[in-house]
Write a protein that holds these residues in place. Structure first.
Motif, PDB file in Angstrom:
ATOM      1  N   ASP A  72      -9.129   6.529 -15.117  1.00  0.00           N
ATOM      2  CA  ASP A  72      -8.472   7.050 -13.918  1.00  0.00           C
ATOM      3  C   ASP A  72      -9.461   7.200 -12.766  1.00  0.00           C
ATOM      4  O   ASP A  72      -9.603   8.262 -12.148  1.00  0.00           O
ATOM      5  CB  ASP A  72      -7.788   8.399 -14.204  1.00  0.00           C
ATOM      6  N   THR A  73     -10.147   6.097 -12.472  1.00  0.00           N
ATOM      7  CA  THR A  73     -11.085   6.050 -11.350  1.00  0.00           C
ATOM      8  C   THR A  73     -10.607   4.988 -10.355  1.00  0.00           C
ATOM      9  O   THR A  73      -9.683   4.218 -10.636  1.00  0.00           O
ATOM     10  CB  THR A  73     -12.502   5.708 -11.833  1.00  0.00           C
ATOM     11  N   ALA A  74     -11.236   4.934  -9.205  1.00  0.00           N
ATOM     12  CA  ALA A  74     -10.855   3.964  -8.181  1.00  0.00           C
ATOM     13  C   ALA A  74     -11.392   2.579  -8.541  1.00  0.00           C
ATOM     14  O   ALA A  74     -12.533   2.451  -9.001  1.00  0.00           O
ATOM     15  CB  ALA A  74     -11.394   4.389  -6.823  1.00  0.00           C
ATOM     16  N   PRO A  75     -10.604   1.522  -8.335  1.00  0.00           N
ATOM     17  CA  PRO A  75     -11.121   0.170  -8.558  1.00  0.00           C
ATOM     18  C   PRO A  75     -12.107  -0.221  -7.477  1.00  0.00           C
ATOM     19  O   PRO A  75     -12.161   0.408  -6.403  1.00  0.00           O
ATOM     20  CB  PRO A  75      -9.853  -0.698  -8.486  1.00  0.00           C
ATOM     21  N   VAL A  76     -12.912  -1.238  -7.736  1.00  0.00           N
ATOM     22  CA  VAL A  76     -13.893  -1.697  -6.753  1.00  0.00           C
ATOM     23  C   VAL A  76     -13.193  -2.226  -5.500  1.00  0.00           C
ATOM     24  O   VAL A  76     -13.613  -1.950  -4.372  1.00  0.00           O
ATOM     25  CB  VAL A  76     -14.807  -2.776  -7.370  1.00  0.00           C
ATOM     26  N   VAL A  77     -12.128  -2.999  -5.681  1.00  0.00           N
ATOM     27  CA  VAL A  77     -11.374  -3.521  -4.537  1.00  0.00           C
ATOM     28  C   VAL A  77     -10.227  -2.559  -4.243  1.00  0.00           C
ATOM     29  O   VAL A  77      -9.215  -2.538  -4.947  1.00  0.00           O
ATOM     30  CB  VAL A  77     -10.829  -4.929  -4.813  1.00  0.00           C
ATOM     31  N   LEU A  78     -10.397  -1.747  -3.214  1.00  0.00           N
ATOM     32  CA  LEU A  78      -9.376  -0.778  -2.843  1.00  0.00           C
ATOM     33  C   LEU A  78      -8.260  -1.459  -2.054  1.00  0.00           C
ATOM     34  O   LEU A  78      -8.529  -2.375  -1.259  1.00  0.00           O
ATOM     35  CB  LEU A  78      -9.992   0.333  -1.996  1.00  0.00           C
ATOM     36  N   VAL A 138       0.835  -1.201   0.000  1.00  0.00           N
ATOM     37  CA  VAL A 138       0.000   0.000   0.000  1.00  0.00           C
ATOM     38  C   VAL A 138       0.873   1.255   0.000  1.00  0.00           C
ATOM     39  O   VAL A 138       0.610   2.212  -0.744  1.00  0.00           O
ATOM     40  CB  VAL A 138      -0.949   0.004   1.214  1.00  0.00           C
ATOM     41  N   ASP A 139       1.909   1.251   0.799  1.00  0.00           N
ATOM     42  CA  ASP A 139       2.818   2.400   0.844  1.00  0.00           C
ATOM     43  C   ASP A 139       3.468   2.644  -0.508  1.00  0.00           C
ATOM     44  O   ASP A 139       3.596   3.794  -0.952  1.00  0.00           O
ATOM     45  CB  ASP A 139       3.898   2.180   1.906  1.00  0.00           C
ATOM     46  N   SER A 140       3.864   1.575  -1.180  1.00  0.00           N
ATOM     47  CA  SER A 140       4.513   1.705  -2.485  1.00  0.00           C
ATOM     48  C   SER A 140       3.560   2.266  -3.527  1.00  0.00           C
ATOM     49  O   SER A 140       3.942   3.121  -4.336  1.00  0.00           O
ATOM     50  CB  SER A 140       5.053   0.351  -2.940  1.00  0.00           C
ATOM     51  N   ALA A 141       2.306   1.800  -3.523  1.00  0.00           N
ATOM     52  CA  ALA A 141       1.327   2.302  -4.489  1.00  0.00           C
ATOM     53  C   ALA A 141       1.111   3.804  -4.306  1.00  0.00           C
ATOM     54  O   ALA A 141       1.026   4.551  -5.285  1.00  0.00           O
ATOM     55  CB  ALA A 141       0.015   1.544  -4.343  1.00  0.00           C
ATOM     56  N   LYS A 142       1.028   4.247  -3.053  1.00  0.00           N
ATOM     57  CA  LYS A 142       0.845   5.674  -2.784  1.00  0.00           C
ATOM     58  C   LYS A 142       2.070   6.466  -3.227  1.00  0.00           C
ATOM     59  O   LYS A 142       1.960   7.534  -3.848  1.00  0.00           O
ATOM     60  CB  LYS A 142       0.581   5.891  -1.297  1.00  0.00           C
TER      61      LYS A 142
END
Length: 373
Positions: free
Chosen positions: A341-347, A114-118
Motif C-alpha cells: 500500500d505504497t505509491a507507485p513510481v509512475v504517479l 485520475v478522478d475515478s482513481a481518487k
C-alpha cells in the motif's frame, strides 16, 4: 491481501504478451494471471492457456471479467481510445489498474481516469517502463544527489529515420488520438520530466507534420513494411517547445519517419548548472542504451560513462540485461505498491501532466499559437 496478486488483462495483443505477461510470469512468486479478455476470444484463450494460473479464464467481454471479485488488479492494453473507459470500468469494479501508455487518447479522458482513481480509492499507474532502464536509474541518482545542479534545459527525443508501425490501428486517428507524438514521443517526455522532477508547466508551443506519411508505396523505406498513404491519418512527426514555471525549457522531438541519420529512441539530455547528462542508444542493438555525465573537475572538462568502469564485454551484457529487466523492475515495484500500500513510481498525476503537454502540442499546431497552462 492474498499471498499473490491476482491479475486480469483487458487486451491481449503483442504489448500485453511480450511486456506485461512475461514480466508477471517472471514475478510468479508475487502474482498469478487469472483472467484474459480480448474481443478476439481465441487469442484470449490461447494466452490464457499459455500464461494462466490453474483455473484461469478467458473472456470476450471485459464487463464479464470484472464481475470476478477475486481479481485484485487489471492491466489495460487496448487501443488508446479505449484506455479511459476500460480503466474506469476496472476501478469502479474495485480493481487497481496498470494502463499501458499513453494514458489516454485525449486530455479529458485522462482527467476522468485520475478522478475515478481518487473516487474509487484504488491505485492507478501508467506503464512508462523506460524509467526503469539502468541508464535512467543511474542518471536519476546523479540528479537526486545534486550532481547536475539546477537543470534548466533538456531535450526529450524519440526520433528514428523510419519506424512507422504498420500493424494494428496505429495509423487511425479515431482509435489512437495521434501518431508519433502520442505513441512514441510520450515515452521520451515522461522520462525527461521524471529525471528533472519538474512538472510545473508554463506554456507549450508545438507543430505536427503529416509529410512522409504521404509517400507512395515503393518509396517509403520502412523496415516494418509499407503503409497505405490514404489510411495514414495521424502525424508522422511532431516537435514541441515547453517552458516550465521556473524558467527551465524542454525541446521535445518525436518522429516515426524523418529524413535524418540521427537515431535517438526514447532518450533525454539534461543540462544543469553543475553538470549534464545524456542518454544514448548503445551500439549493441536497437534496444540497448548507455549514458554519460559531463562536469567540470579541477577546472577541467570531464566526461564519465559506464565504459570507464567495466570491460566492454561486461558492459554489453549489463546494458542488454538492463533492457530486458526494465519491465520486470516496473512490474516488481507496482506489485509491491499494491502489496505494501505504497505509491507507485509512475504517479497518475505525473502521467496526466505528460498528456496535458501532448494535448498542448497538438492544440498549438492546430491553432498556430502557444498554449498557456
Amino acid at each position: 491481501m492474498r499471498d499473490k496478486i491476482r491479475v486480469g488483462f483487458i487486451g491481449c495483443g503483442g504489448i500485453a504478451r511480450e511486456k506485461h505477461m512475461e514480466a508477471y510470469r517472471y514475478h510468479s512468486a508475487k502474482s498469478e494471471m487469472v483472467a484474459f479478455c480480448d474481443t478476439d476470444f481465441p487469442r484470449a484463450q490461447t494466452l490464457c492457456d499459455v500464461y494462466g494460473a490453474r483455473g484461469a479464464k478467458a473472456y470476450a467481454d471485459h464487463h464479464e471479467m470484472l464481475k470476478d471479485g477475486t481479481i485484485d488488479m487489471v492491466v489495460v492494453c487496448t487501443p488508446n481510445a479505449m484506455h479511459a473507459q476500460n480503466t474506469i470500468d476496472a476501478l469502479e469494479a474495485g480493481k487497481h489498474v496498470m494502463c499501458e501508455k499513453p494514458m489516454a487518447h485525449s486530455l479529458a479522458a485522462a482527467e476522468a481516469m485520475v478522478d475515478s482513481a481518487k473516487k474509487c480509492g484504488k491505485k492507478l499507474s501508467i506503464s512508462y517502463q523506460f524509467r526503469f532502464r539502468e541508464d535512467s536509474l543511474a542518471i536519476k541518482d546523479f540528479v537526486e544527489a545534486g550532481e547536475l545542479g539546477e537543470i534548466y534545459y533538456a531535450r526529450a527525443q524519440a526520433i528514428r529515420r523510419r519506424a512507422v508501425p504498420t500493424w494494428g490501428r496505429f495509423l487511425s486517428m479515431d482509435t489512437q488520438g495521434g501518431g508519433a507524438l502520442i505513441d512514441y514521443g510520450t515515452h521520451a517526455l515522461d522520462l525527461t520530466l521524471w529525471l528533472m522532477n519538474n512538472y510545473e508547466v508554463d506554456s507549450v508551443s508545438g507543430v505536427s507534420f503529416h509529410k512522409l506519411g504521404q509517400l507512395p508505396k515503393g518509396m517509403q523505406g520502412n523496415p516494418n513494411g509499407s503503409w497505405d498513404p490514404a489510411r495514414f491519418e495521424v502525424e508522422d512527426s511532431a516537435m514541441g517547445f515547453i517552458k516550465m514555471k521556473n524558467g527551465a525549457t524542454i525541446l521535445l522531438e518525436s518522429a516515426w519517419a524523418l529524413n535524418t541519420l540521427e537515431y535517438r529512441p526514447m532518450v533525454a539530455t539534461l543540462c544543469g548548472t553543475k553538470g549534464g547528462a545524456v542518454q544514448n542508444p548503445g551500439p549493441w542493438g536497437p534496444t540497448t542504451y548507455t549514458y554519460a555525465i559531463n562536469k567540470v573537475i579541477g577546472n577541467e572538462l570531464v566526461t564519465v560513462s559506464p565504459n570507464d568502469f567495466c570491460e566492454q564485454s561486461d558492459l554489453n551484457q549489463r546494458i542488454d540485461e538492463s533492457t530486458v529487466e526494465a519491465p520486470r523492475k516496473e512490474m516488481d515495484q507496482w506489485l509491491d505498491a499494491i502489496i505494501k500500500d505504497t505509491a507507485p513510481v509512475v504517479l497518475p498525476e505525473q502521467a496526466l501532466t505528460v498528456t496535458r503537454i501532448l494535448d498542448a502540442v497538438y492544440r498549438s499546431s492546430n491553432e498556430g499559437r502557444p498554449i498557456y497552462f
